[in-house]
Design a protein around this motif. Sequence first.
Motif, PDB file in Angstrom:
ATOM      1  N   ASP A 289     -22.409  35.953  12.627  1.00 33.70           N
ATOM      2  CA  ASP A 289     -21.563  37.096  12.966  1.00 33.70           C
ATOM      3  C   ASP A 289     -20.568  36.737  14.066  1.00 33.70           C
ATOM      4  OD1 ASP A 289     -22.699  39.414  11.353  1.00 33.70           O
ATOM      5  OD2 ASP A 289     -24.502  38.673  12.329  1.00 33.70           O
ATOM      6  N   ALA A 290     -20.996  35.900  14.998  1.00 36.49           N
ATOM      7  CA  ALA A 290     -20.093  35.464  16.067  1.00 36.49           C
ATOM      8  C   ALA A 290     -18.945  34.637  15.499  1.00 36.49           C
ATOM      9  CB  ALA A 290     -20.863  34.669  17.116  1.00 36.49           C
ATOM     10  N   LEU A 291     -19.232  33.816  14.507  1.00 37.15           N
ATOM     11  CA  LEU A 291     -18.190  33.010  13.873  1.00 37.15           C
ATOM     12  C   LEU A 291     -17.191  33.901  13.142  1.00 37.15           C
ATOM     13  CD1 LEU A 291     -16.938  30.322  13.079  1.00 37.15           C
ATOM     14  CD2 LEU A 291     -18.564  30.194  11.174  1.00 37.15           C
ATOM     15  N   THR A 292     -17.687  34.921  12.457  1.00 33.63           N
ATOM     16  CA  THR A 292     -16.796  35.856  11.763  1.00 33.63           C
ATOM     17  C   THR A 292     -15.874  36.555  12.757  1.00 33.63           C
ATOM     18  OG1 THR A 292     -18.452  36.216  10.035  1.00 33.63           O
ATOM     19  CG2 THR A 292     -16.704  37.851  10.228  1.00 33.63           C
ATOM     20  N   PHE A 293     -16.442  36.956  13.893  1.00 37.60           N
ATOM     21  CA  PHE A 293     -15.609  37.557  14.944  1.00 37.60           C
ATOM     22  C   PHE A 293     -14.551  36.567  15.410  1.00 37.60           C
ATOM     23  CE2 PHE A 293     -14.722  37.556  19.479  1.00 37.60           C
ATOM     24  CZ  PHE A 293     -14.070  38.776  19.607  1.00 37.60           C
ATOM     25  N   ALA A 294     -14.970  35.325  15.661  1.00 37.97           N
ATOM     26  CA  ALA A 294     -14.045  34.314  16.158  1.00 37.97           C
ATOM     27  C   ALA A 294     -12.882  34.106  15.203  1.00 37.97           C
ATOM     28  CB  ALA A 294     -14.795  33.002  16.389  1.00 37.97           C
ATOM     29  N   GLU A 295     -13.159  34.102  13.918  1.00 38.73           N
ATOM     30  CA  GLU A 295     -12.095  33.919  12.923  1.00 38.73           C
ATOM     31  C   GLU A 295     -11.123  35.085  12.947  1.00 38.73           C
ATOM     32  OE1 GLU A 295     -14.748  31.246   9.761  1.00 38.73           O
ATOM     33  OE2 GLU A 295     -14.548  33.414   9.496  1.00 38.73           O
ATOM     34  N   ALA A 296     -11.653  36.297  13.086  1.00 35.58           N
ATOM     35  CA  ALA A 296     -10.796  37.482  13.135  1.00 35.58           C
ATOM     36  C   ALA A 296      -9.977  37.506  14.422  1.00 35.58           C
ATOM     37  CB  ALA A 296     -11.637  38.751  13.022  1.00 35.58           C
ATOM     38  N   PHE A 297     -10.605  37.141  15.536  1.00 39.64           N
ATOM     39  CA  PHE A 297      -9.883  37.121  16.803  1.00 39.64           C
ATOM     40  C   PHE A 297      -8.782  36.065  16.775  1.00 39.64           C
ATOM     41  CE2 PHE A 297      -8.919  35.725  21.048  1.00 39.64           C
ATOM     42  CZ  PHE A 297      -8.845  36.912  21.767  1.00 39.64           C
TER      43      PHE A 297
END
Length: 241
Positions: free
Chosen positions: A37-45
């Motif tokens: 989930d942190a990686l998904t956030f990072a990609e969106a950010f």
Amino acid sequence: MNRLTTVDLSNPQDVVAEAFDSDESVRLEFQNAVAADALTFAEAFAAAYKMFIDFQRECEGGVQRGLVGAFIHGVLDDCLTSVKLLLSGKLGASGNLARQAVEGICMALLTAHPRTLLFKDQECNYWKLVVDEDERAEGNRAPYQVLANESRLGLSAGAATQLKRNIDSHHAHSHAGRLAIALRMDLAPGGKIYFGGHFDAEKLDGYRAELRQRTALCRWALEVMQELVGTVRTLPVDASE
């Protein structure tokens, strides 16, 4: 803080040490539990920030333009800091910043509008209210004002309601109460109560849901920049024009 046996918070030196502690053990537990989930956030950010680099340039040259850029900058900063707090085990503080990020999205929409909007039965240029520090330009009012001016702002049906609903979801985080107590303790029977951040496996689904929400905020920020960039280009370069 998970070191109640080694830290004496009645000792000022220990308090200073705790204030500067990096909480690495807590963050490691989060890293192991919510990495995907942190990686998904990072990609969106990262996608939103990439857009922001160009968007910020378009916001140069005038007060109104500059305010739009400043609000979007704040949205991205609040999103990133909110996640850092979340991954340090401070869910309440993280939620407060997430709410502030949504307020920033609303204020950017209002500030970028090239014409007047309706506030308390009066037609006003929102960005001028911000400059004048008018109480109508306070951040907590922005979601309601976006909702009231949804058609003028050209938002799709339901967009303003979605923003307002997101704000409401963080309401309980902002006040002392049973939720605030629960966020400071393990949910399992006999669980500890903590000072500072902690990781609680019983809250794992909640942590993941909060991360997905922050990811959505980044995507909203990207969409807002894509929507506003054309409008910003038409705003006066000199605020006096």
